[in-house]
Design a protein around this motif. Structure first.
Motif, PDB file in Angstrom:
ATOM      1  N   ILE A  26      -7.166  -1.125   3.827  1.00 59.06           N
ATOM      2  CA  ILE A  26      -7.939  -2.270   4.327  1.00 59.06           C
ATOM      3  C   ILE A  26      -7.030  -3.457   4.597  1.00 59.06           C
ATOM      4  CG2 ILE A  26      -9.742  -3.926   3.745  1.00 59.06           C
ATOM      5  CD1 ILE A  26     -11.107  -1.740   2.129  1.00 59.06           C
ATOM      6  N   PHE A  27      -6.126  -3.741   3.681  1.00 56.99           N
ATOM      7  CA  PHE A  27      -5.250  -4.906   3.833  1.00 56.99           C
ATOM      8  C   PHE A  27      -4.360  -4.777   5.063  1.00 56.99           C
ATOM      9  CE2 PHE A  27      -1.026  -6.738   2.995  1.00 56.99           C
ATOM     10  CZ  PHE A  27      -1.371  -8.078   2.933  1.00 56.99           C
ATOM     11  N   HIS A  28      -3.683  -3.651   5.215  1.00 57.61           N
ATOM     12  CA  HIS A  28      -2.750  -3.506   6.326  1.00 57.61           C
ATOM     13  C   HIS A  28      -3.465  -3.341   7.667  1.00 57.61           C
ATOM     14  CE1 HIS A  28       0.055  -2.665   2.990  1.00 57.61           C
ATOM     15  NE2 HIS A  28       0.985  -3.069   3.824  1.00 57.61           N
ATOM     16  N   SER A  29      -4.578  -2.636   7.679  1.00 56.54           N
ATOM     17  CA  SER A  29      -5.308  -2.495   8.942  1.00 56.54           C
ATOM     18  C   SER A  29      -5.896  -3.826   9.395  1.00 56.54           C
ATOM     19  CB  SER A  29      -6.411  -1.446   8.787  1.00 56.54           C
ATOM     20  OG  SER A  29      -7.352  -1.838   7.801  1.00 56.54           O
ATOM     21  N   HIS A  30      -6.462  -4.598   8.474  1.00 58.09           N
ATOM     22  CA  HIS A  30      -7.006  -5.912   8.833  1.00 58.09           C
ATOM     23  C   HIS A  30      -5.895  -6.858   9.289  1.00 58.09           C
ATOM     24  CE1 HIS A  30     -10.729  -4.471   7.280  1.00 58.09           C
ATOM     25  NE2 HIS A  30     -11.309  -5.655   7.257  1.00 58.09           N
ATOM     26  N   SER A  31      -4.753  -6.790   8.648  1.00 59.06           N
ATOM     27  CA  SER A  31      -3.644  -7.658   9.065  1.00 59.06           C
ATOM     28  C   SER A  31      -3.176  -7.314  10.476  1.00 59.06           C
ATOM     29  CB  SER A  31      -2.478  -7.525   8.078  1.00 59.06           C
ATOM     30  OG  SER A  31      -2.864  -7.876   6.767  1.00 59.06           O
ATOM     31  N   LEU A  32      -3.026  -6.028  10.752  1.00 62.33           N
ATOM     32  CA  LEU A  32      -2.582  -5.608  12.078  1.00 62.33           C
ATOM     33  C   LEU A  32      -3.619  -5.933  13.140  1.00 62.33           C
ATOM     34  CD1 LEU A  32      -0.510  -4.119  13.839  1.00 62.33           C
ATOM     35  CD2 LEU A  32      -1.683  -1.981  13.269  1.00 62.33           C
ATOM     36  N   ILE A  33      -4.884  -5.621  12.866  1.00 63.07           N
ATOM     37  CA  ILE A  33      -5.944  -5.904  13.836  1.00 63.07           C
ATOM     38  C   ILE A  33      -6.073  -7.402  14.074  1.00 63.07           C
ATOM     39  CG2 ILE A  33      -8.430  -5.760  14.238  1.00 63.07           C
ATOM     40  CD1 ILE A  33      -8.424  -3.116  12.742  1.00 63.07           C
ATOM     41  N   GLY A  34      -5.947  -8.196  13.011  1.00 62.78           N
ATOM     42  CA  GLY A  34      -6.060  -9.642  13.165  1.00 62.78           C
ATOM     43  C   GLY A  34      -4.979 -10.229  14.063  1.00 62.78           C
ATOM     44  N   VAL A  35      -3.730  -9.797  13.870  1.00 64.50           N
ATOM     45  CA  VAL A  35      -2.631 -10.309  14.700  1.00 64.50           C
ATOM     46  C   VAL A  35      -2.790  -9.868  16.148  1.00 64.50           C
ATOM     47  CG1 VAL A  35      -0.139 -10.206  15.069  1.00 64.50           C
ATOM     48  CG2 VAL A  35      -1.033 -10.454  12.754  1.00 64.50           C
TER      49      VAL A  35
END
Length: 400
Positions: A26-35
């Motif tokens: 969740i953390f890494h996917s949300h970070s990537l999608i957010g950027v």
């Protein structure tokens, strides 16, 4: 609005031990999608601003779609990313309600935008007599209607028509899908949400692009015997097919998993739905914020050309503004002197020696005139040349 504290359930420690890699995902996917969403939608809005004077009414929905996706990115990801990193919801109940409301508002606005855009495309292609009358005022009215439509379902749980609560995996908030099992008003909200915010948009999008493909295919077959093989597949046909397939796949691929999991929890036993299912479905749904700008920046020719032009202009400005290092010769002179020595030989300037060489080849040379910049203008499939000084101010602004 009032907040029911009993509906707020923080994440339990058992989820940490049962799904240790879930929060890492969740953390890494949300970070990537957010950027990616911030960059993609920001670029799309910048391109739209640059070509604001030549925007078509149908393109208003693309801009509104980017605004809703950017709103979801700015309101959800700054709260979800640190919560996923801490393995728990870090904020209070009021923030949880706000998070869930923004997710429903911007998510439904994006879906309704796609539905309205498919209807406008169908109107222009299949019913051109009515589609040609669609103006910018009509587009602005529909954009406002899209936000009002999404706001009804976003504000409903705040007025106790449905409820918001923490997600089963505990690091985000959404609609309480378990309430319909014991509350009639919440059941009616879930049914209306499924019918009017998923089933109806899916049906409208599918029918709209089916009519478009059938109309284009019929027109293509009608003129097939009158055109050459090289021009059988037109650019308009290819563009419509690309947008049709891309939008339909994006809509179904991004939101169908979450709709299926939500209906499973609402009309089945919510305790049997694993938190991983909700987490993965939410990631797929939020990924639509990067999918939409990619589709329209890559498939819309005018957006793509404007982006390439601005990128080229920005690159040229950087190259011109960067200082070049000086190269010194063994005698201490700089490259400035070398350039001067190279341009003059035997007391004659470089242009004069070039004339001598061209004269030997039978060519003509004019040393007293400065070459004029010319522009190639594309009109349909034909090109014409004109000097830049003859272009109007509007044409020079779009000159690449």
């Amino acid at each position: 609005f009032t907040v029911d504290i009993d509906t707020f359930v923080p994440v339990s420690s058992s989820i940490f031990t049962s799904y240790p890699s879930l929060f890492f995902l969740i953390f890494h996917s949300h970070s990537l999608i957010g950027v990616l969403s911030l960059l993609g939608n920001g670029i799309l809005l910048l391109v739209a601003y640059r070509k604001r004077l030549s925007l078509k009414p149908a393109e208003f929905f693309i801009i509104n779609l980017s605004i809703s996706d950017l709103g979801m990115t700015l309101s959800l990801f700054p709260l979800a990313i640190p919560s996923a990193f801490a393995h728990k919801w870090l904020f209070d109940e009021i923030t949880c309600q706000f998070y869930a409301m923004c997710g429903v508002l911007f998510g439904l606005c994006s879906l309704t935008n796609l539905t309205a855009l498919s209807c406008i495309c169908c109107l222009k292609v299949c019913f051109s007599n009515y589609g040609n009358k669609f103006s910018s005022s009509h587009a602005c009215f529909l954009v406002v209607a899209v936000w009002c439509y999404a706001s009804v379902f976003a504000i409903g749980p705040l007025a106790h028509w449905g409820h918001y609560r923490a997600e089963p995996y505990g690091t985000a908030c959404c609609i309480d899908w378990n309430v319909p099992n014991y509350e009639l008003s919440a059941l009616s909200y879930i049914v209306c949400l499924f019918l009017f915010c998923y089933a109806l948009p899916c049906t409208v999008i599918f029918l709209s692009y089916t009519f478009i493909l059938l109309t284009v295919r019929g027109s293509h077959q009608a003129v097939q015997q009158h055109v050459s093989p090289q021009t059988k597949t037109t650019n308009a046909h290819a563009l419509i097919v690309k947008l049709s397939v891309a939008v339909c796949i994006g809509f179904l691929g991004a939101w169908s998993p979450y709709a299926i999991v939500a209906m499973w929890a609402a009309f089945g036993d919510a305790t049997l739905v694993p938190p991983t299912a909700f987490a993965l479905a939410a990631i797929f749904a939020k990924s639509s914020t990067i999918y939409n700008p990619m589709v329209y920046l890559l498939c819309k020719p005018n957006f793509r050309k404007c982006l390439c032009r601005d990128t080229s202009t920005f690159r040229n400005r950087i190259c011109r503004g960067s200082p070049r290092p000086e190269q010194k010769d063994p005698f201490g002179s700089t490259s400035q002197r070398n350039i001067k020595d190279m341009s003059v030989s035997n007391g004659q300037p470089e242009s004069h020696r070039a004339c001598l060489h061209s004269a030997k080849d039978g060519a003509h040379c004019h040393t007293g005139t400065t070459p004029q910049r010319t522009a190639r203008i594309l009109s349909g499939s034909t090109y014409s040349n004109a000097t830049v000084s003859q272009l109007s101010a509007k044409q020079q602004a779009h000159f690449l």
